[in-house]
Design a protein around this motif. Structure first.
Motif, PDB file in Angstrom:
ATOM      1  N   VAL A 266       0.829  -1.214   0.000  1.00 18.61           N
ATOM      2  CA  VAL A 266       0.000   0.000   0.000  1.00 18.61           C
ATOM      3  C   VAL A 266       0.858   1.256   0.000  1.00 18.61           C
ATOM      4  N   GLY A 267       1.929   1.233   0.788  1.00 16.33           N
ATOM      5  CA  GLY A 267       2.736   2.438   0.949  1.00 16.33           C
ATOM      6  C   GLY A 267       3.713   2.691  -0.177  1.00 16.33           C
ATOM      7  N   ILE A 268       4.174   1.628  -0.858  1.00 16.90           N
ATOM      8  CA  ILE A 268       5.174   1.800  -1.920  1.00 16.90           C
ATOM      9  C   ILE A 268       4.632   1.434  -3.297  1.00 16.90           C
ATOM     10  N   LYS A 269       4.122   0.208  -3.442  1.00 12.65           N
ATOM     11  CA  LYS A 269       3.749  -0.286  -4.776  1.00 12.65           C
ATOM     12  C   LYS A 269       2.672   0.574  -5.441  1.00 12.65           C
ATOM     13  N   ARG A 270       1.634   0.935  -4.715  1.00 10.35           N
ATOM     14  CA  ARG A 270       0.572   1.757  -5.305  1.00 10.35           C
ATOM     15  C   ARG A 270       1.117   3.118  -5.725  1.00 10.35           C
ATOM     16  N   LYS A 271       1.962   3.689  -4.868  1.00 11.89           N
ATOM     17  CA  LYS A 271       2.531   4.993  -5.171  1.00 11.89           C
ATOM     18  C   LYS A 271       3.489   4.913  -6.357  1.00 11.89           C
ATOM     19  N   GLU A 272       4.305   3.860  -6.413  1.00 10.26           N
ATOM     20  CA  GLU A 272       5.246   3.717  -7.521  1.00 10.26           C
ATOM     21  C   GLU A 272       4.520   3.564  -8.853  1.00 10.26           C
ATOM     22  N   GLY A 273       3.430   2.796  -8.857  1.00  2.98           N
ATOM     23  CA  GLY A 273       2.645   2.641 -10.081  1.00  2.98           C
ATOM     24  C   GLY A 273       2.068   3.966 -10.534  1.00  2.98           C
ATOM     25  N   PHE A 274       1.555   4.731  -9.564  1.00  5.50           N
ATOM     26  CA  PHE A 274       0.989   6.044  -9.882  1.00  5.50           C
ATOM     27  C   PHE A 274       2.069   6.983 -10.415  1.00  5.50           C
ATOM     28  N   LYS A 275       3.237   6.990  -9.766  1.00  2.00           N
ATOM     29  CA  LYS A 275       4.338   7.843 -10.209  1.00  2.00           C
ATOM     30  C   LYS A 275       4.746   7.526 -11.649  1.00  2.00           C
ATOM     31  N   LYS A 276       4.816   6.245 -11.953  1.00  2.00           N
ATOM     32  CA  LYS A 276       5.200   5.836 -13.303  1.00  2.00           C
ATOM     33  C   LYS A 276       4.199   6.340 -14.326  1.00  2.00           C
ATOM     34  N   ALA A 277       2.928   6.326 -13.980  1.00  2.00           N
ATOM     35  CA  ALA A 277       1.883   6.753 -14.910  1.00  2.00           C
ATOM     36  C   ALA A 277       1.960   8.243 -15.215  1.00  2.00           C
ATOM     37  N   VAL A 278       2.345   9.053 -14.227  1.00  2.00           N
ATOM     38  CA  VAL A 278       2.302  10.513 -14.414  1.00  2.00           C
ATOM     39  C   VAL A 278       3.650  11.116 -14.773  1.00  2.00           C
ATOM     40  N   GLU A 279       4.740  10.341 -14.677  1.00  2.00           N
ATOM     41  CA  GLU A 279       6.054  10.912 -14.960  1.00  2.00           C
ATOM     42  C   GLU A 279       6.161  11.331 -16.421  1.00  2.00           C
ATOM     43  N   GLY A 280       6.759  12.475 -16.645  1.00  2.00           N
ATOM     44  CA  GLY A 280       6.947  12.967 -18.004  1.00  2.00           C
ATOM     45  C   GLY A 280       5.730  13.641 -18.598  1.00  2.00           C
ATOM     46  N   GLN A 281       4.624  13.675 -17.848  1.00  2.00           N
ATOM     47  CA  GLN A 281       3.420  14.332 -18.352  1.00  2.00           C
ATOM     48  C   GLN A 281       3.608  15.850 -18.277  1.00  2.00           C
ATOM     49  N   PRO A 282       3.513  16.545 -19.413  1.00  2.00           N
ATOM     50  CA  PRO A 282       3.755  17.996 -19.416  1.00  2.00           C
ATOM     51  C   PRO A 282       2.788  18.750 -18.493  1.00  2.00           C
ATOM     52  N   ASP A 283       3.305  19.807 -17.887  1.00  2.00           N
ATOM     53  CA  ASP A 283       2.496  20.713 -17.070  1.00  2.00           C
ATOM     54  C   ASP A 283       1.741  20.000 -15.950  1.00  2.00           C
ATOM     55  N   THR A 284       2.340  18.946 -15.418  1.00  2.00           N
ATOM     56  CA  THR A 284       1.702  18.195 -14.332  1.00  2.00           C
ATOM     57  C   THR A 284       2.517  18.327 -13.057  1.00  2.00           C
ATOM     58  N   LEU A 285       1.836  18.679 -11.958  1.00  2.00           N
ATOM     59  CA  LEU A 285       2.485  18.835 -10.662  1.00  2.00           C
ATOM     60  C   LEU A 285       1.826  17.870  -9.679  1.00  2.00           C
ATOM     61  N   VAL A 286       2.652  17.014  -9.065  1.00  2.03           N
ATOM     62  CA  VAL A 286       2.132  16.046  -8.100  1.00  2.03           C
ATOM     63  C   VAL A 286       2.861  16.219  -6.766  1.00  2.03           C
ATOM     64  N   HIS A 287       2.097  16.367  -5.691  1.00  2.00           N
ATOM     65  CA  HIS A 287       2.655  16.431  -4.343  1.00  2.00           C
ATOM     66  C   HIS A 287       2.268  15.150  -3.607  1.00  2.00           C
ATOM     67  N   TYR A 288       3.222  14.566  -2.885  1.00  2.00           N
ATOM     68  CA  TYR A 288       2.987  13.303  -2.186  1.00  2.00           C
ATOM     69  C   TYR A 288       2.975  13.530  -0.674  1.00  2.00           C
ATOM     70  N   PHE A 289       1.984  12.921  -0.025  1.00  2.00           N
ATOM     71  CA  PHE A 289       1.807  13.076   1.415  1.00  2.00           C
ATOM     72  C   PHE A 289       1.537  11.709   2.044  1.00  2.00           C
ATOM     73  N   GLU A 290       1.666  11.652   3.375  1.00  2.00           N
ATOM     74  CA  GLU A 290       1.352  10.434   4.118  1.00  2.00           C
ATOM     75  C   GLU A 290       0.335  10.723   5.206  1.00  2.00           C
ATOM     76  N   THR A 291      -0.458   9.716   5.516  1.00  2.00           N
ATOM     77  CA  THR A 291      -1.395   9.787   6.629  1.00  2.00           C
ATOM     78  C   THR A 291      -1.521   8.389   7.217  1.00  2.00           C
ATOM     79  N   SER A 292      -2.417   8.210   8.171  1.00  2.00           N
ATOM     80  CA  SER A 292      -2.662   6.880   8.737  1.00  2.00           C
ATOM     81  C   SER A 292      -3.672   6.146   7.865  1.00  2.00           C
ATOM     82  N   PHE A 293      -3.984   4.909   8.245  1.00  2.00           N
ATOM     83  CA  PHE A 293      -4.936   4.108   7.469  1.00  2.00           C
ATOM     84  C   PHE A 293      -6.387   4.457   7.786  1.00  2.00           C
ATOM     85  N   ASN A 294      -6.626   5.219   8.837  1.00  2.00           N
ATOM     86  CA  ASN A 294      -8.010   5.417   9.249  1.00  2.00           C
ATOM     87  C   ASN A 294      -8.607   6.719   8.724  1.00  2.00           C
ATOM     88  N   ILE A 295      -9.919   6.781   8.764  1.00  2.00           N
ATOM     89  CA  ILE A 295     -10.667   7.921   8.233  1.00  2.00           C
ATOM     90  C   ILE A 295     -10.308   9.212   8.967  1.00  2.00           C
TER      91      ILE A 295
END
Length: 327
Positions: free
Chosen positions: A188-217
């Protein structure tokens, strides 16, 4: 309640003879038939757990879970239980309450109870886990995490993260916040994020900020307002559906409309994401199927059958109303 002593008395044999019969030991055909007639007449059902403590081989599978108040856990357990029943096996559940030390203790405890195998709904595998498995000397299946020394059933976390990333881009979102969890959780903490990063890397004019939180609502509800205030993302991609639910609540508490003012996605496919308003777009995992796979695979290992190191479950992107189309 009829006991072994009662069966022995009615059949005119010793308790040890009845016990040998119940454990598959050697007795004469005549004695076997006599005991069977008494058992059938009295609708006797042996305590399989007590039996197994004396037997060399049991039909009990221990399952260790990190928490009980989780949709993914409950669905996986349902799948495990349903499949084990079909295989004439029993399920014993140990809850670690997200305490790794307690989780390791549960491994030793189940081994002392002479379970035939262990299914671990894992979040993190440490040297302590590996040592416990080595000492237990019984088959082990991991669900949800992968380790090269153990048999694993894993969700396609990387692939689903990648596909969800492409989906977000196709909807025109370029100012993105990704709200994940600790990287101690590889899936959950690495694989999902790595897949997402791969999808958006190199996309022009795209800004992504990454954050962490707990598993609960509640954790997401506390984290999301500061993300919105500081970065004004058009979408928050959440690493779990619980986080997405917290983000949805936080957005409404700030007076924002979803998806008009803020879009949201999750991972998991929890039932509640379909009945919220708006419904939450999510990468759906089939937890019950994973449980069934785990039950089948652990019995194969118990029976000495060959088994591949890794099995994958299926997933799909469920599109609902929580993502606005900006194109």
């Amino acid at each position: 309640m009829v006991t072994i002593a009662d069966i022995a008395k009615i059949a005119g044999v010793s308790k040890s003879t009845v016990s040998r019969y119940l454990n598959g030991g050697s007795i004469s055909d005549a004695t076997r038939k006599k005991i069977e007639r008494v058992i059938d007449a009295n609708s006797y059902s042996p305590n399989k757990f007590a039996q197994s403590l004396k037997a060399k081989k049991t039909n009990i599978i221990g399952t260790i879970v990190p928490r009980l108040d989780s949709y993914a856990t409950s669905q996986t357990l349902i799948g495990i239980d349903e499949q084990l029943r079909e295989l004439d096996c029993q399920l014993v559940i140990s809850n670690s309450s997200q305490d790794l030390n307690r989780e390791i203790e549960n491994i030793y405890s189940l081994a002392k109870q002479k379970v035939a195998g262990i299914i671990l709904l894992a979040t993190e595998i440490t040297d302590g886990h590996l040592e416990a498995f080595r000492q237990a000397q019984i088959p082990v299946i991991l669900v949800g995490q992968q380790h090269d020394q153990l048999h694993s059933i894993i969700h396609k976390d990387y692939e689903s993260g990648y596909e969800l990333g492409k989906y977000v881009l196709q909807k025109g979102h370029r100012n993105i916040a990704y709200l994940g969890v600790t990287e101690k959780d590889i899936a959950v903490g690495i694989k999902r994020k790595e897949g997402f990063k791969k999808a958006v890397e190199g996309q022009p004019d795209t800004l992504v900020h990454y954050f962490e939180t707990s598993f609960n609502i509640k954790g997401a509800m506390e984290r999301v307002p500061e993300i919105i205030e500081e970065y004004q993302p058009s979408i928050i991609v959440c690493a779990t559906d619980n986080i997405a639910l917290g983000a949805l609540k936080a957005a409404y508490m700030k007076g924002l409309r979803v998806p008009e003012d803020l879009s949201l996605t999750g991972f998991g496919g929890y039932d509640i994401t379909e009945i919220t308003y708006p419904g939450i777009t999510t990468a759906k995992f089939y937890y019950k199927e994973a449980g069934r796979m785990a039950a089948k695979d652990i019995t194969k290992l118990v029976n000495g059958e060959e088994l591949g190191k890794i099995s994958f479950t299926k997933y799909e992107i469920i599109e609902r109303e929580s993502v606005d189309n900006l194109l």
